[in-house]
Design an enzyme around this catalytic site. Structure first.
Site, PDB file in Angstrom:
ATOM      1  N   ASP A 135      47.558  53.455  53.951  1.00  0.00           N
ATOM      2  CA  ASP A 135      47.987  54.894  54.844  1.00  0.00           C
ATOM      3  C   ASP A 135      46.721  55.875  55.017  1.00  0.00           C
ATOM      4  OD1 ASP A 135      49.788  56.510  56.002  1.00  0.00           O
ATOM      5  OD2 ASP A 135      49.951  57.909  54.147  1.00  0.00           O
ATOM      6  N   CYS A 189      61.664  45.409  71.722  1.00  0.00           N
ATOM      7  CA  CYS A 189      62.165  46.581  72.252  1.00  0.00           C
ATOM      8  C   CYS A 189      62.953  46.592  73.566  1.00  0.00           C
ATOM      9  CB  CYS A 189      60.952  47.883  72.289  1.00  0.00           C
ATOM     10  SG  CYS A 189      60.803  48.463  70.582  1.00  0.00           S
ATOM     11  N   CYS A 199      64.595  61.962  70.524  1.00  0.00           N
ATOM     12  CA  CYS A 199      63.582  62.686  69.565  1.00  0.00           C
ATOM     13  C   CYS A 199      63.696  64.207  69.797  1.00  0.00           C
ATOM     14  CB  CYS A 199      62.242  62.373  70.059  1.00  0.00           C
ATOM     15  SG  CYS A 199      60.740  63.297  69.271  1.00  0.00           S
TER      16      CYS A 199
END
Length: 379
Positions: A135, A189, A199
């Site tokens: 990360d 997708c 969102c």
């Protein structure tokens, strides 16, 4: 030693130590990613938490002591459902930490797995040189994972795996061993835009493009006043946001409990809001210090807890918010409490705001108090 044999042994060992997916790719430059990162930078879409040097993010040779030949990508699946989750009810409202902050901080878990993997590789191939990261490293975890065949890069900007959906943590290891690369996965997708459509802040500009400055996951980690336009959209989120994952069809039915250390403590992952406002530094570190959501300290989380109480219009929290307004030494919390009191409304909230005008000196807090008074008039 035969490199293909070593690869098979590494894969087998990775399963033995609880790595759920492993993939291999070249250490070639991530040319396409460079163009995307430059565009993000030009548009002001970066969060500011990333490695600043884009060249280091796309050229593995710039961050490795020898000539890099391969990158190993790993993924660990985390739970998507909480067992025995406490209910948020009137007078006992609760906040929520995103799934990526359930259980022990994933950075520690993945680093330990990568360390074990390094030790195994050294035992089999003493000439190996490796650099692992999780990360916070220079490379883009998702770009590595996508090229290594872990999953495809979804429109929600997450790596989506066929087995675990997007509920996976990622880590990678750069090495001088020339492993045979795996095949990238086909994007699945298709025409689905559910994550973009729901969102809360429109942070997903388009499939695969995120304006981090509008992303609730980022906003919950900021330390100043939350911009007005986002205050009504944060809901009861204390840290992170899972909306673009929970609506993803690829995540339907995906809930894996494969790592005990990732299991959430319900009282930590979904804590009561009012006690959170006055938690001491010592108690915060003892109770929350082991989770990834604690990395920015308690202040942003307490600010978010105040906004969550305003979201619920929790009248029982008015005395708690008045104490914050009158006694907390931090302007951001005093000001946010003032705004929240105006949002909740009532005579006690109004009286507290009027009293605070006589003693408050901070200009930003006074501005928030004025916003609170305006909200009171709208109730």
């Amino acid at each position: 030693m035969d490199i293909n044999q070593l690869k098979e042994e590494v894969i087998l060992f990775s399963k033995e130590i609880g790595i759920n997916k492993i993939g291999f790719t070249t250490a070639n430059a991530f040319g396409e990613m460079k163009n995307r990162l430059l565009q993000q930078e030009a548009l002001g879409y970066q969060s500011g938490f990333e490695e600043k040097d884009i060249e280091k993010r796309v050229h593995p040779e710039l961050i490795f002591s020898e000539k890099p030949r391969s990158i190993i990508s790993i993924a660990l699946a985390y739970p998507s459902k909480m067992k025995n989750a406490p209910q948020s009810k009137k007078g006992e409202r609760r906040g929520i930490f995103c799934r990526a902050s359930w259980g022990t901080d994933y950075h520690f878990i993945l680093r330990e797995k990568l360390k074990l993997l390094e030790e195994f590789i050294i035992s089999r191939f003493p000439e190996a040189v490796m650099k692992s990261m999780v990360d916070t490293g220079e490379l883009v975890d998702r770009a590595v994972a996508q090229r290594a065949g872990i999953g495809w890069s979804g429109k929600n900007c997450a790596i989506i795996t066929p087995e675990f959906g997007s509920y996976v943590y990622l880590g990678e290891m750069v090495t001088n061993i020339p492993f045979t690369p795996d095949t990238p996965m086909e994007d699945k997708c298709g025409s689905c835009n559910k994550c973009i459509d729901v969102c809360p802040t429109g942070a997903l500009v388009q499939g695969g493009q995120l304006n981090a400055q509008r992303c609730i996951a980022f906003l919950t980690q900021t330390k100043g006043f939350l911009p007005d336009e986002f205050r009504g959209k944060i809901g009861n989120r204390l840290y992170g946001c899972d909306t673009c994952q929970t609506v993803c069809p690829e995540n339907k039915g995906k809930d894996y409990h494969l790592h005990p250390e990732m299991e959430p403590d319900p009282e930590i992952a979904k804590p009561l809001l009012k006690p959170f406002l006055t938690i001491s530094n010592r108690d915060f570190k003892e109770k929350y210090g082991h989770i990834s959501g604690s990395w920015r300290g308690k202040k942003p989380l307490q600010r978010n807890a105040i906004l969550a109480l305003a979201h619920y219009k929790d009248e029982t929290a008015i005395p708690d918010l008045i104490r914050v307004l009158e006694n907390d030494p931090r302007p951001v919390l005093r000001g946010t409490a003032a705004w929240a009191l105006g949002k909740i409304g009532g005579s006690d909230a109004k009286a507290a705001l009027l009293r605070a005008f006589d003693k408050e000196k901070d200009s930003e807090v006074i501005e928030e108090m004025e916003k609170g008074m305006k909200l009171l008039q709208q109730v």
